[in-house]
Design an enzyme around this catalytic site. Structure first.
Site: not given
Ligand code: UT7
Length: 320
Positions: A115, A242, A272
């Protein structure tokens, strides 16, 4: 006769354009076949919808659509195309794009830096101008990031959208509006596994770690770029980050002590879009008046690699 100038040549923006596929997929539509919800996606990412290209249209098609809006701005003599999702491994799609645009045998190649690709491409284009390879360079950032996640992966599918942005840089002087400032670029391959895909449909991402690296790297790179330009952070009118996640970009703005009204964003409508993210945001903001001639900008990006970067510029009056 023109007097020789002591000023080194600079690369100056003289045109910007963008293209999005017409099909829009809302969070509610996604949650019909994925275990997620509009509320989760909006509150964790700021995304409400994304544009998705049809199966029949490729990355090169999107690139051509964006580039057609700017190729009339200056006689382009080279093409640098940033993408992580080319239609094929070999050859580069840039050569096809250059031919379809009728650029007539100019040097053309793809560049992959996740990105951050558009910032790497701007620096490369500025180098082409400094090395007298070209008087004007077309820079395209294009991605179909929607093709990378496994369709059932709720952790990654909602984040990504498809799009393209194009910019023309011409030879000019450092004092002109639109001249690129000093460029800060970096990489760290020891964290290559944080965002990884062997081919479409296989993306693996460690979201929380990516979040942490993204905020730290974009804040540090922005601070370095502003200092290298001889500016102070309080002089910045618009932070152009970005569009990875609205929480990431708000965090970066807070670390830089830039108020919300000085931050440009469009993640709510496009998600994104990878290498397309910065030029797409600049083109939209120029079009709708959020970005005005004379605004001092800091552009910053972060992505797979890991890669990151930042640069500064004063936004020009783009008549093209
Ligand atoms: O250019 C770079 C590209 N990548 C990025 O920019 C990604 C950067 N990271 C992020 O944006 C965030 O880390 C995410 C949006 C990907 C995730 O957010 P988070 O607040 O870090 O959530 P998490 O990964 O800690 O997940 C929390 C919970 C999990 O459930 P459990 O295991 O605690 O029961 C996930 O399974 O949220 C769950 N989860 C979802 N629930 C509903 C993850 N994705 C989803 C979803 N819908 N789409």
């Amino acid at each position: 006769m023109m007097q020789p100038s002591n000023e080194p040549d600079s690369a100056v923006i003289c045109g910007i354009g963008a293209a999005l596929p017409p099909a829009i997929v809302s969070n509610t539509q996604l949650s019909a076949h994925l275990d997620t919800s509009d509320e989760w996606i909006r509150s964790r990412t700021g995304i409400a919808q994304r544009h998705i290209a049809d199966i029949g249209s490729g990355t090169a098609d999107l690139a051509v659509q964006a580039a057609e809006k700017v190729t009339g701005c200056a006689p382009v003599q080279a093409l640098v195309l940033a993408t992580t999702t080319p239609d094929r491994c070999c050859p580069a799609i840039a050569t096809t794009v250059a031919s379809r645009l009728g650029l007539g045998g100019v040097p053309a190649f793809d560049l992959a830096a996740g990105c951050t690709g558009f910032l790497y491409a701007l620096a490369t284009a500025a180098g082409f101008i400094a090395a007298r390879v070209a008087e004007a360079v077309l820079v395209i950032g294009v991605d179909r990031l929607s093709t990378l996640p496994a369709p059932s992966d709720r952790r990654t599918v909602p984040l990504f959208g498809d799009g393209a942005g194009a910019m023309v840089l011409r030879r000019g002087q450092a004092w002109e509006d639109g001249a690129l400032g000093p460029m800060v670029l970096g990489s760290d391959g020891t964290h290559a596994d944080l965002i990884e895909a062997a081919r479409p449909g296989t993306l693996r991402m460690q979201g929380a770690d990516v979040f942490r690296h993204a905020t730290a790297r974009m804040s540090a790179a922005s601070t370095q770029a502003v200092a290298a330009a001889g500016w102070r952070m309080e002089d910045i009118d618009r932070l152009v980050p970005h569009q990875a996640n609205a929480r990431i970009t708000s965090f970066v703005a807070r670390q830089l002590a830039l108020p919300t009204d000085r931050q440009l964003h469009n993640i709510d409508t496009v998600g994104n879009t990878g290498a397309a993210s910065l030029p797409l945001l600049l083109a939209q903001a120029d079009g709708d008046g959020r970005l005005k001639a004379g605004h001092r900008l800091v552009l910053t990006a972060f992505g797979a690699g890991l890669t990151w970067g930042a640069t500064t510029l004063t936004w020009p009056d783009l008549t093209c």
